[in-house]
Design a protein around this motif. Structure first.
Motif, PDB file in Angstrom:
ATOM      1  N   ASN A  53       0.865  -1.175   0.000  1.00  0.00           N
ATOM      2  CA  ASN A  53       0.000   0.000   0.000  1.00  0.00           C
ATOM      3  C   ASN A  53       0.900   1.223   0.000  1.00  0.00           C
ATOM      4  O   ASN A  53       1.679   1.425   0.936  1.00  0.00           O
ATOM      5  N   THR A  54       0.835   2.023  -1.043  1.00  0.00           N
ATOM      6  CA  THR A  54       1.710   3.205  -1.141  1.00  0.00           C
ATOM      7  C   THR A  54       0.928   4.450  -0.748  1.00  0.00           C
ATOM      8  O   THR A  54       0.220   5.034  -1.557  1.00  0.00           O
ATOM      9  N   GLY A  55       1.049   4.823   0.492  1.00  0.00           N
ATOM     10  CA  GLY A  55       0.451   6.055   0.986  1.00  0.00           C
ATOM     11  C   GLY A  55       1.556   6.987   1.415  1.00  0.00           C
ATOM     12  O   GLY A  55       2.597   7.096   0.758  1.00  0.00           O
ATOM     13  N   ILE A  56       1.356   7.650   2.532  1.00  0.00           N
ATOM     14  CA  ILE A  56       2.418   8.480   3.086  1.00  0.00           C
ATOM     15  C   ILE A  56       3.610   7.604   3.436  1.00  0.00           C
ATOM     16  O   ILE A  56       4.769   7.969   3.232  1.00  0.00           O
ATOM     17  N   LYS A  57       3.319   6.427   3.962  1.00  0.00           N
ATOM     18  CA  LYS A  57       4.348   5.435   4.226  1.00  0.00           C
ATOM     19  C   LYS A  57       3.928   4.111   3.598  1.00  0.00           C
ATOM     20  O   LYS A  57       2.743   3.793   3.530  1.00  0.00           O
ATOM     21  N   ARG A  58       4.902   3.330   3.135  1.00  0.00           N
ATOM     22  CA  ARG A  58       4.605   2.033   2.533  1.00  0.00           C
ATOM     23  C   ARG A  58       4.210   1.022   3.614  1.00  0.00           C
ATOM     24  O   ARG A  58       4.887   0.888   4.621  1.00  0.00           O
ATOM     25  N   SER A  59       3.112   0.342   3.388  1.00  0.00           N
ATOM     26  CA  SER A  59       2.706  -0.721   4.298  1.00  0.00           C
ATOM     27  C   SER A  59       2.452  -1.984   3.485  1.00  0.00           C
ATOM     28  O   SER A  59       2.212  -1.930   2.275  1.00  0.00           O
ATOM     29  N   TYR A  60       2.505  -3.113   4.172  1.00  0.00           N
ATOM     30  CA  TYR A  60       2.430  -4.404   3.494  1.00  0.00           C
ATOM     31  C   TYR A  60       1.227  -5.209   3.985  1.00  0.00           C
ATOM     32  O   TYR A  60       0.936  -5.256   5.186  1.00  0.00           O
ATOM     33  N   LYS A  61       0.532  -5.845   3.032  1.00  0.00           N
ATOM     34  CA  LYS A  61      -0.607  -6.707   3.336  1.00  0.00           C
ATOM     35  C   LYS A  61      -0.412  -8.040   2.618  1.00  0.00           C
ATOM     36  O   LYS A  61       0.391  -8.155   1.689  1.00  0.00           O
ATOM     37  N   ILE A  62      -1.179  -9.033   3.044  1.00  0.00           N
ATOM     38  CA  ILE A  62      -1.104 -10.350   2.408  1.00  0.00           C
ATOM     39  C   ILE A  62      -1.530 -10.250   0.944  1.00  0.00           C
ATOM     40  O   ILE A  62      -2.528  -9.597   0.613  1.00  0.00           O
ATOM     41  N   GLY A  63      -0.780 -10.909   0.049  1.00  0.00           N
ATOM     42  CA  GLY A  63      -1.041 -10.855  -1.380  1.00  0.00           C
ATOM     43  C   GLY A  63      -1.906 -11.985  -1.891  1.00  0.00           C
ATOM     44  O   GLY A  63      -2.184 -12.961  -1.178  1.00  0.00           O
ATOM     45  N   ILE A  64      -2.296 -11.864  -3.150  1.00  0.00           N
ATOM     46  CA  ILE A  64      -3.231 -12.817  -3.741  1.00  0.00           C
ATOM     47  C   ILE A  64      -2.654 -14.225  -3.836  1.00  0.00           C
ATOM     48  O   ILE A  64      -3.374 -15.212  -3.689  1.00  0.00           O
ATOM     49  N   ASN A  65      -1.340 -14.361  -4.074  1.00  0.00           N
ATOM     50  CA  ASN A  65      -0.769 -15.707  -4.174  1.00  0.00           C
ATOM     51  C   ASN A  65      -0.809 -16.447  -2.847  1.00  0.00           C
ATOM     52  O   ASN A  65      -0.980 -17.675  -2.811  1.00  0.00           O
ATOM     53  N   ALA A  66      -0.642 -15.721  -1.747  1.00  0.00           N
ATOM     54  CA  ALA A  66      -0.752 -16.350  -0.428  1.00  0.00           C
ATOM     55  C   ALA A  66      -2.175 -16.851  -0.211  1.00  0.00           C
ATOM     56  O   ALA A  66      -2.397 -17.945   0.322  1.00  0.00           O
ATOM     57  N   TYR A  67      -3.144 -16.054  -0.663  1.00  0.00           N
ATOM     58  CA  TYR A  67      -4.550 -16.450  -0.559  1.00  0.00           C
ATOM     59  C   TYR A  67      -4.814 -17.716  -1.385  1.00  0.00           C
ATOM     60  O   TYR A  67      -5.467 -18.652  -0.933  1.00  0.00           O
ATOM     61  N   ARG A  68      -4.261 -17.742  -2.614  1.00  0.00           N
ATOM     62  CA  ARG A  68      -4.477 -18.896  -3.486  1.00  0.00           C
ATOM     63  C   ARG A  68      -3.890 -20.172  -2.891  1.00  0.00           C
ATOM     64  O   ARG A  68      -4.478 -21.251  -2.987  1.00  0.00           O
ATOM     65  N   ILE A  69      -2.713 -20.038  -2.290  1.00  0.00           N
ATOM     66  CA  ILE A  69      -2.080 -21.203  -1.659  1.00  0.00           C
ATOM     67  C   ILE A  69      -2.931 -21.700  -0.500  1.00  0.00           C
ATOM     68  O   ILE A  69      -3.130 -22.908  -0.314  1.00  0.00           O
ATOM     69  N   GLY A  70      -3.451 -20.761   0.282  1.00  0.00           N
ATOM     70  CA  GLY A  70      -4.322 -21.131   1.397  1.00  0.00           C
ATOM     71  C   GLY A  70      -5.575 -21.836   0.917  1.00  0.00           C
ATOM     72  O   GLY A  70      -6.020 -22.826   1.508  1.00  0.00           O
ATOM     73  N   MET A  71      -6.165 -21.340  -0.188  1.00  0.00           N
ATOM     74  CA  MET A  71      -7.360 -21.966  -0.733  1.00  0.00           C
ATOM     75  C   MET A  71      -7.060 -23.366  -1.273  1.00  0.00           C
ATOM     76  O   MET A  71      -7.879 -24.273  -1.158  1.00  0.00           O
ATOM     77  N   SER A  72      -5.890 -23.531  -1.861  1.00  0.00           N
ATOM     78  CA  SER A  72      -5.495 -24.849  -2.358  1.00  0.00           C
ATOM     79  C   SER A  72      -5.421 -25.847  -1.213  1.00  0.00           C
ATOM     80  O   SER A  72      -5.867 -26.989  -1.330  1.00  0.00           O
ATOM     81  N   TYR A  73      -4.879 -25.404  -0.085  1.00  0.00           N
ATOM     82  CA  TYR A  73      -4.799 -26.262   1.097  1.00  0.00           C
ATOM     83  C   TYR A  73      -6.195 -26.654   1.568  1.00  0.00           C
ATOM     84  O   TYR A  73      -6.491 -27.827   1.823  1.00  0.00           O
ATOM     85  N   THR A  74      -7.074 -25.656   1.641  1.00  0.00           N
ATOM     86  CA  THR A  74      -8.434 -25.899   2.106  1.00  0.00           C
ATOM     87  C   THR A  74      -9.183 -26.832   1.158  1.00  0.00           C
ATOM     88  O   THR A  74      -9.850 -27.775   1.584  1.00  0.00           O
ATOM     89  N   ASN A  75      -9.061 -26.578  -0.145  1.00  0.00           N
ATOM     90  CA  ASN A  75      -9.803 -27.358  -1.129  1.00  0.00           C
ATOM     91  C   ASN A  75      -9.367 -28.811  -1.184  1.00  0.00           C
ATOM     92  O   ASN A  75     -10.127 -29.675  -1.612  1.00  0.00           O
ATOM     93  N   ASN A  76      -8.153 -29.091  -0.777  1.00  0.00           N
ATOM     94  CA  ASN A  76      -7.635 -30.453  -0.844  1.00  0.00           C
ATOM     95  C   ASN A  76      -7.815 -31.219   0.472  1.00  0.00           C
ATOM     96  O   ASN A  76      -7.303 -32.309   0.627  1.00  0.00           O
ATOM     97  N   ARG A  77      -8.532 -30.614   1.397  1.00  0.00           N
ATOM     98  CA  ARG A  77      -8.834 -31.310   2.644  1.00  0.00           C
ATOM     99  C   ARG A  77     -10.313 -31.596   2.720  1.00  0.00           C
ATOM    100  O   ARG A  77     -11.150 -30.843   2.228  1.00  0.00           O
ATOM    101  N   ASN A  78     -10.655 -32.697   3.338  1.00  0.00           N
ATOM    102  CA  ASN A  78     -12.039 -33.027   3.567  1.00  0.00           C
ATOM    103  C   ASN A  78     -12.626 -32.036   4.570  1.00  0.00           C
ATOM    104  O   ASN A  78     -12.015 -31.735   5.596  1.00  0.00           O
ATOM    105  N   ILE A  79     -13.817 -31.513   4.276  1.00  0.00           N
ATOM    106  CA  ILE A  79     -14.430 -30.502   5.143  1.00  0.00           C
ATOM    107  C   ILE A  79     -14.614 -31.032   6.558  1.00  0.00           C
ATOM    108  O   ILE A  79     -14.359 -30.334   7.538  1.00  0.00           O
ATOM    109  N   SER A  80     -15.031 -32.275   6.675  1.00  0.00           N
ATOM    110  CA  SER A  80     -15.228 -32.858   8.004  1.00  0.00           C
ATOM    111  C   SER A  80     -13.920 -32.897   8.788  1.00  0.00           C
ATOM    112  O   SER A  80     -13.901 -32.725  10.003  1.00  0.00           O
ATOM    113  N   GLU A  81     -12.821 -33.125   8.067  1.00  0.00           N
ATOM    114  CA  GLU A  81     -11.508 -33.172   8.708  1.00  0.00           C
ATOM    115  C   GLU A  81     -11.154 -31.814   9.311  1.00  0.00           C
ATOM    116  O   GLU A  81     -10.530 -31.736  10.365  1.00  0.00           O
ATOM    117  N   ILE A  82     -11.568 -30.749   8.644  1.00  0.00           N
ATOM    118  CA  ILE A  82     -11.299 -29.405   9.146  1.00  0.00           C
ATOM    119  C   ILE A  82     -12.217 -29.061  10.309  1.00  0.00           C
ATOM    120  O   ILE A  82     -11.806 -28.478  11.298  1.00  0.00           O
TER     121      ILE A  82
END
Length: 251
Positions: A56-85
């Motif tokens: 985030n480029t404002g007065i000062k640069r700040s950092y947030k989680i990016g889309i690839n981290a989200y995609r990796i997290g979703m891949s983990y979730t999608n490959n697990r059985n819902i009941s297991e979670i």
């Protein structure tokens, strides 16, 4: 086992940023993790380049989680059985509330019980894994219905043979619709001794990363006149949101 320090710091940075919600500046990250500025800068530049973080480029640069981290997290979730979670969360909820907890899904106009967890001194309930019960007189069923439009609810109700299982059971579509409206407003549903006269249950819907309702979680116990079921509903609503988030749901 040798731990790579840069990799370890990269993961620590991402975990810290993930918890922040609003993002963090580099100085904050260096201070909280005791990482030298030069090392931190190199890691941040790399993580941004890989799409794991966003800037985030404002007065000062700040950092947030990016889309690839989200995609990796979703891949983990999608490959697990819902009941297991859900099972560990259900076990924790049962322990916390000292009640029998269920996870169920909708099949036609009935609820199918997929998971069940009991406290150390369980009460006797007729529901077991694989049991099917009507959607209109269970907190699980009404919780799932509360995520639907009135037209959809009435469509499902049109296929129901309403039977007064107990003296508290809802016996027609209009009564069910009004009950679901209240469930929507509260954010949780009640089975007020409608399936078993000695049992009271509270249920909440569970959502996935697509913001779709995939089922519901409930807590059941012997009916007690002095128990505050509205307060119990608020607790389960909070825990249900936590379970949904573990499945990738973003409010």
């Amino acid at each position: 086992m040798k731990i790579n320090r840069t990799t370890e710091r990269s993961i620590q940075i991402m975990q810290l940023i993930a918890k922040s919600g609003e993002g963090l500046e580099m100085d904050e990250i260096c201070e909280k993790l005791s990482i030298p500025r030069t090392s931190c800068y190199d890691i941040l530049v790399t993580l941004v380049h890989m799409g794991m973080l966003e800037v985030n480029t404002g007065i000062k640069r700040s950092y947030k989680i990016g889309i690839n981290a989200y995609r990796i997290g979703m891949s983990y979730t999608n490959n697990r059985n819902i009941s297991e979670i859900i099972a560990p969360a259900l076990k924790e909820l049962s322990k916390e509330l000292q009640k029998t907890c269920f996870f169920g899904v909708l099949e036609g106009n009935k609820i199918v019980y997929i998971s069940k967890c009991e406290p150390e001194n369980p009460i006797i309930t007729t529901a077991t894994i694989g049991t099917k019960n009507p959607v209109y007189n269970t907190s699980l069923g009404k919780a799932i219905l509360s995520t639907m439009s009135e037209d959809k609810i009435r469509s499902i109700a049109g296929e129901i043979d309403f039977k007064p299982v107990t003296r508290f059971t809802l016996t027609d579509a209009d009564a069910l619709v009004e009950n679901i409206k209240l469930s929507k407003k509260r954010g949780f549903a009640l089975d007020e001794r409608e399936l078993e006269e000695h049992m009271e249950c509270v249920g909440v819907p569970i959502f996935d990363e697509k913001r779709e309702c995939i089922g519901a979680v409930s807590a059941s116990s012997l009916y007690r006149k002095d128990e505050d079921y509205i307060a119990l509903g608020e607790i389960i609503k909070k825990r249900g949101l936590e379970i949904s988030k573990s499945l990738g749901f973003m409010p």
